[in-house]
Design an enzyme around this catalytic site. Structure first.
Site, mmCIF file in Angstrom:
data_model
loop_
_atom_site.group_PDB
_atom_site.id
_atom_site.type_symbol
_atom_site.label_atom_id
_atom_site.label_comp_id
_atom_site.label_asym_id
_atom_site.label_seq_id
_atom_site.Cartn_x
_atom_site.Cartn_y
_atom_site.Cartn_z
ATOM 1 N N LYS A 13 0.722 -1.236 0.043
ATOM 2 C CA LYS A 13 0.021 -0.193 -0.003
ATOM 3 C C LYS A 13 0.783 1.105 0.063
ATOM 4 C CE LYS A 13 -1.877 -1.097 3.849
ATOM 5 N NZ LYS A 13 -1.375 -2.219 4.219
ATOM 6 N N ARG A 88 -10.073 0.955 7.748
ATOM 7 C CA ARG A 88 -10.162 -0.500 8.261
ATOM 8 C C ARG A 88 -10.915 -1.257 9.010
ATOM 9 N NH1 ARG A 88 -3.414 -1.371 8.942
ATOM 10 N NH2 ARG A 88 -3.067 0.373 7.808
ATOM 11 N N ARG A 127 11.786 -6.293 5.410
ATOM 12 C CA ARG A 127 11.634 -5.027 5.784
ATOM 13 C C ARG A 127 12.123 -4.678 7.049
ATOM 14 N NH1 ARG A 127 6.121 -1.441 5.577
ATOM 15 N NH2 ARG A 127 5.627 -2.704 7.462
ATOM 16 N N ARG A 133 11.456 -1.895 11.867
ATOM 17 C CA ARG A 133 9.928 -1.455 12.471
ATOM 18 C C ARG A 133 9.599 -2.459 13.560
ATOM 19 N NH1 ARG A 133 5.215 0.145 8.280
ATOM 20 N NH2 ARG A 133 3.784 -0.870 9.657
ATOM 21 N N ARG A 144 -1.158 -9.068 13.123
ATOM 22 C CA ARG A 144 -1.547 -8.000 12.059
ATOM 23 C C ARG A 144 -2.538 -8.637 11.008
ATOM 24 N NH1 ARG A 144 3.846 -5.561 10.788
ATOM 25 N NH2 ARG A 144 2.669 -4.190 9.169
HETATM 26 P P1 B4P Z 1 3.328 -1.859 2.489
HETATM 27 O O1 B4P Z 1 2.121 -2.733 2.142
HETATM 28 O O2 B4P Z 1 3.607 -0.761 1.667
HETATM 29 O O3 B4P Z 1 3.338 -1.614 4.194
HETATM 30 P P2 B4P Z 1 2.677 -0.691 4.978
HETATM 31 O O4 B4P Z 1 2.271 0.512 4.125
HETATM 32 O O5 B4P Z 1 3.902 -0.146 5.815
HETATM 33 O O6 B4P Z 1 1.558 -1.049 5.393
HETATM 34 P P3 B4P Z 1 1.081 -1.835 6.769
HETATM 35 O O7 B4P Z 1 -0.268 -2.404 6.713
HETATM 36 O O8 B4P Z 1 2.196 -2.656 7.289
HETATM 37 O O9 B4P Z 1 1.108 -0.662 7.955
HETATM 38 P P4 B4P Z 1 0.470 0.606 8.077
HETATM 39 O O10 B4P Z 1 1.524 1.864 8.089
HETATM 40 O O11 B4P Z 1 -0.655 0.898 7.192
HETATM 41 O O12 B4P Z 1 4.673 -2.645 2.349
HETATM 42 C C1 B4P Z 1 5.558 -3.536 2.963
HETATM 43 C C2 B4P Z 1 6.804 -4.023 2.519
HETATM 44 O O13 B4P Z 1 6.680 -4.562 1.386
HETATM 45 C C3 B4P Z 1 7.716 -2.862 2.259
HETATM 46 O O14 B4P Z 1 9.120 -3.166 2.812
HETATM 47 C C4 B4P Z 1 7.908 -2.724 0.633
HETATM 48 O O15 B4P Z 1 9.468 -2.333 0.278
HETATM 49 C C5 B4P Z 1 7.722 -4.113 0.230
HETATM 50 N N1 B4P Z 1 7.183 -4.429 -1.086
HETATM 51 C C6 B4P Z 1 5.949 -3.563 -1.845
HETATM 52 N N2 B4P Z 1 5.741 -3.578 -3.106
HETATM 53 C C7 B4P Z 1 6.611 -4.824 -3.104
HETATM 54 C C8 B4P Z 1 6.574 -5.752 -4.228
HETATM 55 N N3 B4P Z 1 6.029 -5.636 -5.278
HETATM 56 N N4 B4P Z 1 7.376 -6.877 -4.291
HETATM 57 C C9 B4P Z 1 8.087 -6.842 -3.150
HETATM 58 N N5 B4P Z 1 8.237 -6.229 -1.987
HETATM 59 C C10 B4P Z 1 7.184 -5.343 -2.162
HETATM 60 O O16 B4P Z 1 -0.308 0.650 9.562
HETATM 61 C C11 B4P Z 1 0.522 0.264 10.758
HETATM 62 C C12 B4P Z 1 -0.099 0.283 12.103
HETATM 63 O O17 B4P Z 1 -0.881 1.526 12.253
HETATM 64 C C13 B4P Z 1 -1.155 -0.433 12.087
HETATM 65 O O18 B4P Z 1 -0.944 -1.883 12.352
HETATM 66 C C14 B4P Z 1 -2.215 -0.129 13.183
HETATM 67 O O19 B4P Z 1 -1.791 -0.480 14.405
HETATM 68 C C15 B4P Z 1 -2.043 1.307 13.148
HETATM 69 N N6 B4P Z 1 -3.260 1.697 12.122
HETATM 70 C C16 B4P Z 1 -2.908 2.354 10.779
HETATM 71 N N7 B4P Z 1 -4.010 2.505 10.088
HETATM 72 C C17 B4P Z 1 -4.864 2.274 11.049
HETATM 73 C C18 B4P Z 1 -6.557 2.567 10.992
HETATM 74 N N8 B4P Z 1 -7.211 3.007 9.820
HETATM 75 N N9 B4P Z 1 -7.324 2.203 12.001
HETATM 76 C C19 B4P Z 1 -6.636 1.850 13.192
HETATM 77 N N10 B4P Z 1 -5.233 1.408 13.351
HETATM 78 C C20 B4P Z 1 -4.570 1.850 12.264
#
Ligand code: B4P
Length: 194
Positions: A13, A88, A127, A133, A144
């Protein structure tokens, strides 16, 4: 252009949000980023939610909804936005839908990245080695994923029922996935291309 990007933790994402926001010249609002910055800066909110984030649990809906509502009211969101990681939960959807309905500015499309569980786990463990992280440990990643499946899958069904969900295969290089997203948006929203 008002877009959402959804998918399991590690589905890409945040990675894909950057390219999409650039293409349409709209701001990205990542609730995960906002919360991590609160924790980093040790604000009052950051100290309260630190434990939740580290353990892969959701931040309470009322807190999250208020943060997003305030952000959406900023002038740079006037011609569109990309929400990354929000909504979410069903309550977050209800609040967002009501706010946007009031302004007569509904969501145009929802990008749903699909990546098998074993692939996202290996991405997040990779990552962890690079970024360290706190929530990218094997145990918290599993939690998660479970929370995502229980709470966020019904949110996707809501947008599918509205005919706005664009399922995208998220396996492949970042560029390959980006091309699939752009192609899907171009066919779904003709005339909105960059
Ligand atoms: P991403 O999927 O981009 O990870 P993210 O944005 O950090 O999403 P995540 O769900 O983990 O965390 P978020 O910040 O939303 O990529 C992950 C990895 O994959 C990266 O290292 C990237 O390099 C790699 N990658 C990407 N594309 C690739 C490809 N094509 N091939 C290979 N590798 C690839 O949320 C974090 C926390 O915040 C949640 O757990 C929760 O506690 C809180 N939170 C956030 N939003 C919330 C909400 N709406 N409500 C309640 N809590 C919330």
């Amino acid at each position: 252009m008002r877009l959402l990007i959804m998918g399991a933790p590690g589905a890409g994402k945040g990675t894909q949000a950057n390219g999409i926001a650039k293409r349409y010249d709209i701001p990205t609002i990542s609730t995960g980023e906002i919360f991590r910055s609160e924790v980093r800066n040790r604000t009052t909110l950051g100290r309260k939610i630190d434990y939740l984030i580290q353990n892969g649990q959701f931040v309470p809906d009322d807190v999250t909804n208020e943060i997003v509502a305030n952000r959406l009211a900023q002038p740079d969101c006037g011609h569109g936005f990309l929400l990354d990681g929000y909504p979410r939960t069903k309550d977050q959807v209800r609040v967002l839908d009501a706010e946007l309905a009031e302004r007569n500015t509904p969501i145009d499309a929802v990008i749903a990245l699909r990546v098998p569980r074993e692939d996202v786990i290996s991405r997040l463990l990779k990552r962890a080695e690079i970024e360290g992280r706190a929530d990218d440990t094997a145990e918290v990643i599993g939690k998660r994923m479970d929370i995502y499946e229980a709470w966020t899958t019904p949110v996707m069904a809501h947008y599918r029922d509205q005919g706005k969900l664009l399922p995208i295969n998220g396996v492949g290089s970042v560029e390959e996935v980006q091309k699939r997203i752009f192609d899907a948006l171009d066919s779904f929203l003709p005339g909105e291309g960059a």
